[in-house]
Design a protein around this motif. Structure first.
Motif, mmCIF file in Angstrom:
data_model
loop_
_atom_site.group_PDB
_atom_site.id
_atom_site.type_symbol
_atom_site.label_atom_id
_atom_site.label_comp_id
_atom_site.label_asym_id
_atom_site.label_seq_id
_atom_site.Cartn_x
_atom_site.Cartn_y
_atom_site.Cartn_z
ATOM 1 N N GLU A 223 0.835 -1.197 0.000
ATOM 2 C CA GLU A 223 0.000 0.000 0.000
ATOM 3 C C GLU A 223 0.874 1.253 0.000
ATOM 4 O OE1 GLU A 223 -3.380 0.317 -0.185
ATOM 5 O OE2 GLU A 223 -3.290 -1.821 -0.628
ATOM 6 N N PRO A 224 0.511 2.260 -0.790
ATOM 7 C CA PRO A 224 1.312 3.496 -0.826
ATOM 8 C C PRO A 224 1.275 4.227 0.504
ATOM 9 C CG PRO A 224 -0.739 3.767 -2.038
ATOM 10 C CD PRO A 224 -0.650 2.319 -1.690
ATOM 11 N N ASN A 225 2.399 4.820 0.850
ATOM 12 C CA ASN A 225 2.520 5.551 2.105
ATOM 13 C C ASN A 225 2.994 6.966 1.787
ATOM 14 O OD1 ASN A 225 3.616 6.656 4.597
ATOM 15 N ND2 ASN A 225 3.400 4.593 5.439
ATOM 16 N N GLU A 226 2.145 7.945 2.056
ATOM 17 C CA GLU A 226 2.455 9.315 1.686
ATOM 18 C C GLU A 226 3.651 9.865 2.460
ATOM 19 O OE1 GLU A 226 -0.088 13.440 1.066
ATOM 20 O OE2 GLU A 226 -1.084 11.496 1.219
ATOM 21 N N SER B 65 11.691 14.351 -2.620
ATOM 22 C CA SER B 65 11.036 15.171 -3.637
ATOM 23 C C SER B 65 11.447 16.638 -3.493
ATOM 24 C CB SER B 65 9.515 15.046 -3.534
ATOM 25 O OG SER B 65 9.070 15.471 -2.258
ATOM 26 N N LEU B 66 11.316 17.367 -4.587
ATOM 27 C CA LEU B 66 11.679 18.776 -4.583
ATOM 28 C C LEU B 66 10.690 19.569 -3.741
ATOM 29 C CD1 LEU B 66 13.483 21.045 -5.750
ATOM 30 C CD2 LEU B 66 11.827 21.211 -7.638
ATOM 31 N N LYS B 67 11.176 20.255 -2.731
ATOM 32 C CA LYS B 67 10.307 21.001 -1.833
ATOM 33 C C LYS B 67 10.298 22.503 -2.120
ATOM 34 C CE LYS B 67 10.575 17.835 2.117
ATOM 35 N NZ LYS B 67 10.897 17.722 3.565
ATOM 36 N N SER B 68 11.404 23.040 -2.578
ATOM 37 C CA SER B 68 11.457 24.491 -2.740
ATOM 38 C C SER B 68 12.562 24.880 -3.723
ATOM 39 C CB SER B 68 11.701 25.163 -1.387
ATOM 40 O OG SER B 68 11.687 26.565 -1.495
ATOM 41 N N PHE C 14 6.704 23.718 -3.004
ATOM 42 C CA PHE C 14 5.864 22.664 -3.573
ATOM 43 C C PHE C 14 5.324 21.761 -2.460
ATOM 44 C CE2 PHE C 14 9.031 23.845 -6.700
ATOM 45 C CZ PHE C 14 8.260 24.075 -7.831
ATOM 46 N N TYR C 15 4.051 21.428 -2.565
ATOM 47 C CA TYR C 15 3.396 20.528 -1.613
ATOM 48 C C TYR C 15 2.736 19.404 -2.414
ATOM 49 C CZ TYR C 15 3.956 24.635 1.372
ATOM 50 O OH TYR C 15 4.475 25.706 2.062
ATOM 51 N N TYR C 16 2.899 18.176 -1.923
ATOM 52 C CA TYR C 16 2.496 17.011 -2.699
ATOM 53 C C TYR C 16 1.404 16.212 -1.970
ATOM 54 C CZ TYR C 16 6.928 17.989 -5.070
ATOM 55 O OH TYR C 16 7.964 18.592 -5.727
ATOM 56 N N GLU C 17 0.808 15.322 -2.747
ATOM 57 C CA GLU C 17 -0.137 14.350 -2.206
ATOM 58 C C GLU C 17 -0.130 13.128 -3.112
ATOM 59 O OE1 GLU C 17 -3.973 16.140 -2.300
ATOM 60 O OE2 GLU C 17 -4.210 15.919 -4.475
ATOM 61 N N LEU C 18 -0.678 12.034 -2.614
ATOM 62 C CA LEU C 18 -0.862 10.845 -3.437
ATOM 63 C C LEU C 18 -2.216 10.922 -4.132
ATOM 64 C CD1 LEU C 18 0.440 7.978 -1.117
ATOM 65 C CD2 LEU C 18 1.607 9.004 -3.080
ATOM 66 N N PRO C 19 -2.329 10.408 -5.351
ATOM 67 C CA PRO C 19 -3.650 10.341 -5.991
ATOM 68 C C PRO C 19 -4.619 9.534 -5.138
ATOM 69 C CG PRO C 19 -1.906 9.838 -7.567
ATOM 70 C CD PRO C 19 -1.270 9.873 -6.206
ATOM 71 N N GLY D 99 2.503 7.334 -6.597
ATOM 72 C CA GLY D 99 2.822 8.378 -7.558
ATOM 73 C C GLY D 99 2.401 9.744 -7.059
ATOM 74 N N LEU D 100 3.370 10.591 -6.750
ATOM 75 C CA LEU D 100 3.053 11.907 -6.201
ATOM 76 C C LEU D 100 2.439 12.832 -7.248
ATOM 77 C CD1 LEU D 100 6.201 12.704 -4.036
ATOM 78 C CD2 LEU D 100 3.935 12.001 -3.231
#
Length: 373
Positions: A10-13, A20-23, A34-39, A187-188
């Motif tokens: 299971e994907p874990n956010e 990942s690139l944050k700024s 940049f702020y991310y989430e999982l689909p 996948g972010l």
């Protein structure tokens, strides 16, 4: 092959965003965060079963009637079953349920047989019959029977004195109930972008992925091809023996006529690791997620970007088109439409005579064969 026990795929956010690139910080002093989430989308998850009823028939007495005796027969037909099917909730008939209730003096009499106790001025008895099943009692209770197709339900009530008494029969059906559960996928994707200028003035862009239905936004996406980690392949293999050189040796299993004789067969099992497409062609080799629409929200309004999705019978040759930007809708803060931009596409075929799929229709495109080694 034995899998590693308790492996969690299971994907874990929390871990997905690591690295990942944050700024980005610019020489002017401005920066972009940049702020991310999982689909994710909302799935129905089975939570249990509930019951409903389709009444077959009932008999009920009025309290003002002192003496009452009645027997009635109620058919159980295919129409009752169709009524349950027509509910459209995956309901299935479960049992024929009988309910007998009364408020007469003998309602709480004990014992296994019908007894009249001192002081009983009012009495009631209910009976029922369905196929080989019979019921007769004076105490209120509920009984479940299997449904006998074609057999009617016969109900009776006998009452003496001024009291209430009723008996009824219904087909009890059950149907699944669901709860909405948020399911995340690997996948972010961008959830928010924050532009901060050299004067520390911030512009925020927030993103939502999904579609509108009746004015309500619903998170949604489409995986163009579900990813397959592995599969087993079985190949039928036959074993032969005999003279292949055309000699005259003869003998059992060796006829000497130049023909082989089958002496056994088996299935060989292979373990294959592959990507998304089992067809091994480029038409189905993509695992790209596409969205019905992506909404960009700012303090000034929002932009709705709608994308193409192909669900037609010719989908296998058209699914590569999914994700083409179909139109953009610009809305104000009050949701007034400011502008609509529509896009159309004209695609030429590849001029490659060795391509797997060629066409003279400009709306279609050709692909080359993917070789699997």
């Amino acid at each position: 092959m034995n899998a590693v026990p308790r492996r969690d795929r299971e994907p874990n956010e929390i871990y997905a965003i690591l690295g990942s690139l944050k700024s980005i910080k610019y020489p002017t002093g401005a920066k972009k965060n940049f702020y991310y989430e999982l689909p994710y989308n909302t799935e129905r998850e089975l939570s249990g079963y509930a019951s409903g009823y389709v009444e077959i028939g009932h008999i009920e007495t009025d309290e003002s009637v002192n003496d009452f005796s009645e027997t009635r027969s109620f058919p159980i037909t295919a129409a009752h079953m169709q009524q349950i099917s027509n509910l459209g909730i995956d309901a299935v008939p479960e049992k024929l349920e009988l309910n007998f209730s009364q408020t007469c003096d003998n309602a709480d009499n004990q014992g296994d047989g019908q007894t009249i106790e001192p002081g009983d001025e009012t009495i009631c008895t209910g009976t029922a019959k369905h196929g080989q099943k019979n019921f007769a009692h004076w105490r209120p209770q509920t009984v479940d029977w299997n449904i006998s197709t074609g057999a009617p339900l016969e109900l009776s009530i006998y009452k003496t004195g001024s009291c209430k008494c009723s008996i009824n029969g219904s087909i009890r059906y059950k149907y699944p109930t669901y709860t909405d559960k948020t399911k995340k996928f690997a996948g972010l994707r961008i959830r928010k972008i924050e532009d901060v200028d050299q004067n520390n003035v911030s512009n925020v862009y927030e993103y939502a992925y999904g579609k509108y239905e009746n004015g309500t936004f619903i998170p949604d996406f489409r995986m163009n091809q579900t990813y397959n980690f592995s599969s087993f392949i079985k190949r039928y293999v036959r074993q032969f023996t005999g003279d292949t050189g055309g000699g005259n040796s003869g003998g059992v299993g060796n006829p000497g006529n130049g023909q082989q004789v089958q002496i056994g067969s088996t299935f060989e099992k292979y373990y294959r690791i592959h990507n998304s497409s089992q067809a091994n062609s480029s038409y189905g080799s993509s695992d790209i997620i596409t969205y019905p629409s992506v909404i960009e929200k700012t303090g000034k309004g929002k932009i709705i970007r709608e994308f193409e999705n192909y669900d037609t019978s010719n989908y296998v040759y058209n699914k590569w088109k999914s994700g083409n930007l179909k139109r953009e809708i610009y809305l104000s803060q009050n949701n007034d439409t400011l502008r609509v931009v529509k896009n159309t596409y004209r695609l030429n075929t590849l001029k490659n005579s060795l391509s797997e799929f060629t066409t003279n229709i400009p709306e279609k495109i050709a692909f080359s064969q993917i070789l699997v080694l």
